[in-house]
Design an enzyme around this catalytic site. Sequence first.
Site, PDB file in Angstrom:
ATOM      1  CB  CYS A  41      -3.807  -4.582   2.324  1.00  0.00           C
ATOM      2  SG  CYS A  41      -4.952  -4.190   0.975  1.00  0.00           S
ATOM      3  CG  ASP A  43      -4.181   0.639  -0.226  1.00  0.00           C
ATOM      4  OD1 ASP A  43      -3.379   1.583  -0.399  1.00  0.00           O
ATOM      5  OD2 ASP A  43      -5.415   0.793  -0.228  1.00  0.00           O
ATOM      6  NE  ARG A  45      -4.675   4.055   0.348  1.00  0.00           N
ATOM      7  CZ  ARG A  45      -5.945   4.077   0.763  1.00  0.00           C
ATOM      8  NH1 ARG A  45      -6.488   5.236   1.121  1.00  0.00           N
ATOM      9  NH2 ARG A  45      -6.645   2.968   0.834  1.00  0.00           N
ATOM     10  CG  HIS A  97      -5.119  -0.556   4.828  1.00  0.00           C
ATOM     11  ND1 HIS A  97      -5.771   0.418   4.100  1.00  0.00           N
ATOM     12  CD2 HIS A  97      -4.989  -1.615   3.998  1.00  0.00           C
ATOM     13  CE1 HIS A  97      -6.015  -0.042   2.883  1.00  0.00           C
ATOM     14  NE2 HIS A  97      -5.552  -1.270   2.796  1.00  0.00           N
ATOM     15  CB  CYS A 100      -9.185  -2.002   3.489  1.00  0.00           C
ATOM     16  SG  CYS A 100      -8.751  -3.448   2.500  1.00  0.00           S
TER      17      CYS A 100
END
Length: 208
Positions: A41, A43, A45, A97, A100
């Site tokens: 992803c 993302d 993080r 994750h 999400c």
Amino acid sequence: MNLDTVFDNNEKWIAEKLETSSDYFEQLAEGQNPELLYIGCSDSRVTAEEVMGAKPGEVFVHRNIANMVISIDLNVLSVLKYAVDYLKVKHIIVCGHYACGGVKAAMQSKDLGVLNPWLRNIRDVYRLHKEELNAIEDETKKYDRLVELNVKEQCVNLIKTAVVQKAYRDHGLKVHGWIFDVHTGKLIDLKIDFEGYLKNIMEIYHLD
């Protein structure tokens, strides 16, 4: 973090690498030989190499919103083709994750403009598994389960491709589904039944 910080950090990173090995960047420029293709992803993080403790050159990485493998997405298909046919990776990992944002958005009945076509693919995952998901009363647990099911369906989408089927026949390439738990930092192997999925879908998706 701002742009000035980025360039300052880059200078520090270069110095640290050269302290370890004076020819670090000369070796890096010689090429890559990764065994893994990681589809994760976007993302901020979730950084693929860091969570696996991987070094530059060890993992070929593709990232998009909610770690999707969509049959008409030339971006992911080009990465797949290059990784399998030219880099000869041995494993493909789809890593989702918990928490999400893309999966969360797909669970909501909102018009999100240009994101709608992308999120529709996640909503299709919900539709395929709605009986199981609707039986989960706790919203957080339902959310987490959809994250897991989305990873599994993207693994299935990989198995549908001629590139993966051929690489499995030729040199035993495997597809794996993982979850990164942002609450604990742990990687969780969903232990998808790769051969089982392959066998089940070959009647329809077999590509010589």
